[in-house]
Design a protein around this motif. Structure first.
Motif, PDB file in Angstrom:
ATOM      1  N   GLU A 549      44.186  34.606  31.588  1.00  0.00           N
ATOM      2  CA  GLU A 549      43.651  34.916  33.018  1.00  0.00           C
ATOM      3  C   GLU A 549      44.518  35.516  33.741  1.00  0.00           C
ATOM      4  O   GLU A 549      44.577  37.308  34.620  1.00  0.00           O
ATOM      5  N   GLU A 550      45.732  35.110  33.200  1.00  0.00           N
ATOM      6  CA  GLU A 550      47.353  35.392  34.401  1.00  0.00           C
ATOM      7  C   GLU A 550      47.462  37.114  34.421  1.00  0.00           C
ATOM      8  O   GLU A 550      47.740  37.889  34.685  1.00  0.00           O
ATOM      9  N   ASP A 551      47.726  36.934  32.348  1.00  0.00           N
ATOM     10  CA  ASP A 551      47.651  38.741  31.523  1.00  0.00           C
ATOM     11  C   ASP A 551      46.818  39.225  32.162  1.00  0.00           C
ATOM     12  O   ASP A 551      46.635  40.953  32.335  1.00  0.00           O
ATOM     13  N   LEU A 552      45.339  39.218  31.412  1.00  0.00           N
ATOM     14  CA  LEU A 552      44.107  39.846  32.443  1.00  0.00           C
ATOM     15  C   LEU A 552      44.126  40.713  33.683  1.00  0.00           C
ATOM     16  O   LEU A 552      44.181  41.198  33.717  1.00  0.00           O
ATOM     17  N   SER A 553      44.262  39.187  34.521  1.00  0.00           N
ATOM     18  CA  SER A 553      44.204  39.827  36.176  1.00  0.00           C
ATOM     19  C   SER A 553      45.497  40.671  36.187  1.00  0.00           C
ATOM     20  O   SER A 553      45.607  41.739  37.318  1.00  0.00           O
ATOM     21  N   TYR A 554      46.652  40.735  35.850  1.00  0.00           N
ATOM     22  CA  TYR A 554      47.877  41.749  35.830  1.00  0.00           C
ATOM     23  C   TYR A 554      48.010  42.849  34.985  1.00  0.00           C
ATOM     24  O   TYR A 554      48.159  43.696  35.674  1.00  0.00           O
ATOM     25  N   THR A 555      47.086  42.805  33.886  1.00  0.00           N
ATOM     26  CA  THR A 555      46.601  44.304  33.725  1.00  0.00           C
ATOM     27  C   THR A 555      45.533  45.129  34.578  1.00  0.00           C
ATOM     28  O   THR A 555      45.868  46.160  34.618  1.00  0.00           O
ATOM     29  N   LEU A 556      44.451  44.088  34.728  1.00  0.00           N
ATOM     30  CA  LEU A 556      43.677  44.868  35.931  1.00  0.00           C
ATOM     31  C   LEU A 556      44.672  45.390  37.173  1.00  0.00           C
ATOM     32  O   LEU A 556      44.475  46.408  38.111  1.00  0.00           O
ATOM     33  N   ASN A 557      45.175  44.760  37.859  1.00  0.00           N
ATOM     34  CA  ASN A 557      46.276  45.127  39.063  1.00  0.00           C
ATOM     35  C   ASN A 557      46.929  46.048  38.603  1.00  0.00           C
ATOM     36  O   ASN A 557      47.096  46.576  39.614  1.00  0.00           O
ATOM     37  N   SER A 558      47.994  46.477  37.634  1.00  0.00           N
ATOM     38  CA  SER A 558      48.600  46.905  37.401  1.00  0.00           C
ATOM     39  C   SER A 558      48.079  48.340  37.470  1.00  0.00           C
ATOM     40  O   SER A 558      47.969  50.042  37.799  1.00  0.00           O
ATOM     41  N   SER A 559      46.730  48.575  36.697  1.00  0.00           N
ATOM     42  CA  SER A 559      45.685  50.298  36.947  1.00  0.00           C
ATOM     43  C   SER A 559      45.496  50.444  37.910  1.00  0.00           C
ATOM     44  O   SER A 559      45.584  51.427  38.161  1.00  0.00           O
ATOM     45  N   HIS A 560      44.747  48.888  38.384  1.00  0.00           N
ATOM     46  CA  HIS A 560      44.265  50.226  40.708  1.00  0.00           C
ATOM     47  C   HIS A 560      45.941  49.950  41.388  1.00  0.00           C
ATOM     48  O   HIS A 560      45.135  51.081  41.821  1.00  0.00           O
ATOM     49  N   LYS A 561      46.621  49.927  40.669  1.00  0.00           N
ATOM     50  CA  LYS A 561      47.759  50.142  41.912  1.00  0.00           C
ATOM     51  C   LYS A 561      48.416  51.579  40.941  1.00  0.00           C
ATOM     52  O   LYS A 561      48.685  52.425  42.287  1.00  0.00           O
ATOM     53  N   VAL A 562      47.942  52.110  39.990  1.00  0.00           N
ATOM     54  CA  VAL A 562      48.955  52.871  39.131  1.00  0.00           C
ATOM     55  C   VAL A 562      47.334  53.898  40.277  1.00  0.00           C
ATOM     56  O   VAL A 562      48.212  55.402  40.313  1.00  0.00           O
ATOM     57  N   VAL A 563      46.389  53.801  40.295  1.00  0.00           N
ATOM     58  CA  VAL A 563      45.216  54.988  40.691  1.00  0.00           C
ATOM     59  C   VAL A 563      45.272  55.009  42.261  1.00  0.00           C
ATOM     60  O   VAL A 563      45.525  56.367  42.499  1.00  0.00           O
ATOM     61  N   GLY A 564      46.147  53.721  42.729  1.00  0.00           N
ATOM     62  CA  GLY A 564      46.203  53.673  44.338  1.00  0.00           C
ATOM     63  C   GLY A 564      47.752  54.868  44.714  1.00  0.00           C
ATOM     64  O   GLY A 564      47.173  55.787  45.645  1.00  0.00           O
ATOM     65  N   ARG A 565      48.512  55.046  43.967  1.00  0.00           N
ATOM     66  CA  ARG A 565      49.369  55.894  44.054  1.00  0.00           C
ATOM     67  C   ARG A 565      48.878  57.721  44.331  1.00  0.00           C
ATOM     68  O   ARG A 565      48.141  58.216  43.901  1.00  0.00           O
TER      69      ARG A 565
END
Length: 565
Positions: A549-565
């Motif tokens: 769960e931690e790894d999946l959450s980190y992957t999704l969170n990183s994805s949305h942070k890149v999009v928001g830049r």
């Protein structure tokens, strides 16, 4: 409001300097969604929805009550059950609609005033109970948050065992009940609100005739339930939070989905209604059966910043309206006929003890106390709201069905080797949606992420990772309950084993027979070892799922942070 289910939308005021994208020409609600094309050309996408009532930002709580809740009081005094839901994203004004503020009363108080006025003419007595549904647990907010349990009796009636109920005589008592209970309600910090409600709060007001009834007590005339639902959340809004918040969001969305599925089944006239889909729908079964009437008030924020959440709320509410009324109304009557009209009977009865005087008590409390009859309260324009949120829907697990669909259904689309391995380990246990459900899921996925020129994860990969993440969160919650139950049984068995070992030692000292001693002690230790190995295996499994769960959450969170830049 002629149908059993009334769906209304309320727009909260927009702050000065913020773009207002919502129009409310009742009964239509129009959202002007700002978008940007791939060549960076701005354009507006208009979305139009239709409901039973659409209330603008100038409507105060008294207007909301008049249009949405007044017919519910008629149902209460017609030996029926009435329910009022407040639904919407965090910060959209749900709690303000229910509770009000220092300048204007909420629906709780306005309805209570009307109930007191009518009950006094019948010389009826009024009892209230206040509890919350947090995850899969129920807590009594008027009894120091004591844990409660929902049990079904032989008559298929759901009883909340241990729920306390309190006799109230006036609006002052109602205010004290709300104030005392709200202090115990679960809250947490999210990315959208520093103090967001993380549970469904249920206030029930029951009217009884003390001159009628039997051994079970006074006859129940009717009941009304006000439910301040926890906020609907997008999965993208919680991936940067801690695990507890993410799992809370998953449980919140699961119960909201179950609520919609129950209304869907009733609207389509199905013989089976999935009330067991969540604790919320299970304990509120009587709100949809027998002589009942339900109102759902969806609160929305008109700012462009919350456009995606507003659209998600309106789409959910639109489905409730489409499924809850219309062509299926005749079938709903048939399904509801014969169902028990009065469901729960709280176990503890006592008179509510008023709290100490509250400083800065709202002005409307004194105004209500001076009035003897019902009627409409003075208009106020103040608005506020507590805040809540929404996470992606947890998919339903069905390993056999997934395998039956062939290898294509379980194809792993993720390129990252580590995340691909996690997805592969869990994807076989997922059931792919089909038909109408697949179309709805597609729509909701499209609204959760606005069109962007670039993404850290491809669309198909993110959808698959999001689905597996929701499944893992659901499995963690189920494993926790099993682990606690197994650990308790192990402790009980260990205590019994210790007594057996002591008796074996005493018998050995008295008889000096080592054979019996060895046999008894070996059997006890082997049994304890087997239990410990089982518990250790479950702990290892949960630890692995927590890491996934931690790894999946980190992957999704990183994805949305890149999009928001």
């Amino acid at each position: 409001m002629n149908s059993r289910i009334c769906v209304a939308v309320r727009k909260r005021p927009v702050a000065s300097g913020v773009e207002d994208i919502v129009e409310t020409p009742s009964p239509a609600c129009i959202v002007n969604e700002p978008k940007v094309k791939y060549d960076l050309t701005p354009y507006t996408d208009r979305h139009t929805f239709t409901y039973d009532e659409v209330l603008s930002d100038t409507a105060d709580n008294s207007v909301v009550y008049k249009h949405c809740c007044l017919p519910l009081i008629d149902t209460v005094f017609n030996n029926g059950n009435a329910t009022c839901f407040a639904y919407g994203q965090t910060g959209s004004g749900k709690t303000h609609t229910m509770l009000g503020n220092n300048r204007e009363p909420g629906l709780y108080a306005i309805a209570a005033r009307e109930i007191f006025a009518r009950a006094s003419k019948l010389r009826a007595v009024i009892y209230v109970s206040f509890y919350e549904i947090y995850g899969r647990k129920i807590f009594d907010l008027l009894n120091q948050r004591e844990r409660l349990f929902a049990r079904e009796d032989a008559d298929k009636v759901i009883n909340i065992c241990g729920l306390s109920e309190h006799a109230v005589n006036n609006i002052q008592d109602i205010f004290d009940v709300i104030t005392a209970g709200s202090q115990y309600r679960a809250a947490g910090q999210t990315s959208a609100n520093a103090e967001s409600s993380r549970s469904h709060a249920v206030l029930q007001i029951e009217v009884r005739d003390p001159n009628a009834g039997g051994r079970k007590g006074p006859k129940v005339i009717g009941r009304i339930s006000f439910i301040d639902l926890a906020g609907n959340e997008r999965g993208a809004d919680t991936f940067d939070c801690d695990r507890k918040t993410r799992m809370e969001g998953a449980e919140i969305n699961k119960s909201l989905l179950a609520l919609k599925e129950c209304i869907r089944a009733l609207g389509m006239g199905k013989s089976h209604v999935p009330f067991r889909g969540s604790i919320l729908t299970e304990v509120l079964r009587d709100s949809f059966t027998g002589n009942s009437r339900t109102t759902m008030i969806a609160t929305i924020s008109p700012s462009a910043q919350h456009c995606v959440n507003t659209l998600n709320t309106l789409r959910y509410t639109q489905r409730v309206k489409d499924l809850g009324g219309g062509g299926g109304a005749a079938k709903v009557e048939q399904v509801m006929a014969g169902a028990p009209a009065q469901a729960r009977r709280p176990a503890k009865k006592k008179v509510f003890e008023p709290a100490p005087p509250v400083k800065n008590r709202p002005e409307w409390v004194a105004d209500f106390a001076d009035e003897e009859g019902g009627g409409e309260p003075a208009e106020h324009n103040g608005r506020g709201g507590n805040e809540n949120k929404k996470v992606a829907k947890p998919p339903r697990a069905n390993a056999a069905a997934a395998k039956g669909r062939g290898e294509a259904a379980a194809e792993v689309k993720v390129k990252d080797p580590k995340i691909a391995t996690i997805v592969k380990n869990h994807i076989a246990a997922l059931e792919e949606p089909s038909g109408e459900d697949e179309e709805e899921n597609e729509d909701e996925d499209d609204t959760e992420a606005p069109q962007e020129p670039a993404r850290a994860l491809p669309r198909d990969e993110e959808r698959q990772v999001r689905k597996v993440h929701a499944y893992v969160v659901d499995e963690i919650t189920k494993a926790e309950e099993k682990l606690i139950a197994l650990h308790r049984r192990h402790i009980d068995s260990k205590m019994t084993g210790i007594k057996e070992e002591i008796r074996a030692i005493q018998a050995f000292e008295e008889s000096d027979s080592v054979d019996d001693y060895v046999t008894k002690v070996r059997a006890q230790l082997q049994k304890q070892m087997a239990d410990m190995q089982l518990i250790l295996g479950m702990l290892t499994s949960i630890t692995g799922m927590l890491k996934d769960e931690e790894d999946l959450s980190y992957t999704l969170n990183s994805s949305h942070k890149v999009v928001g830049r």
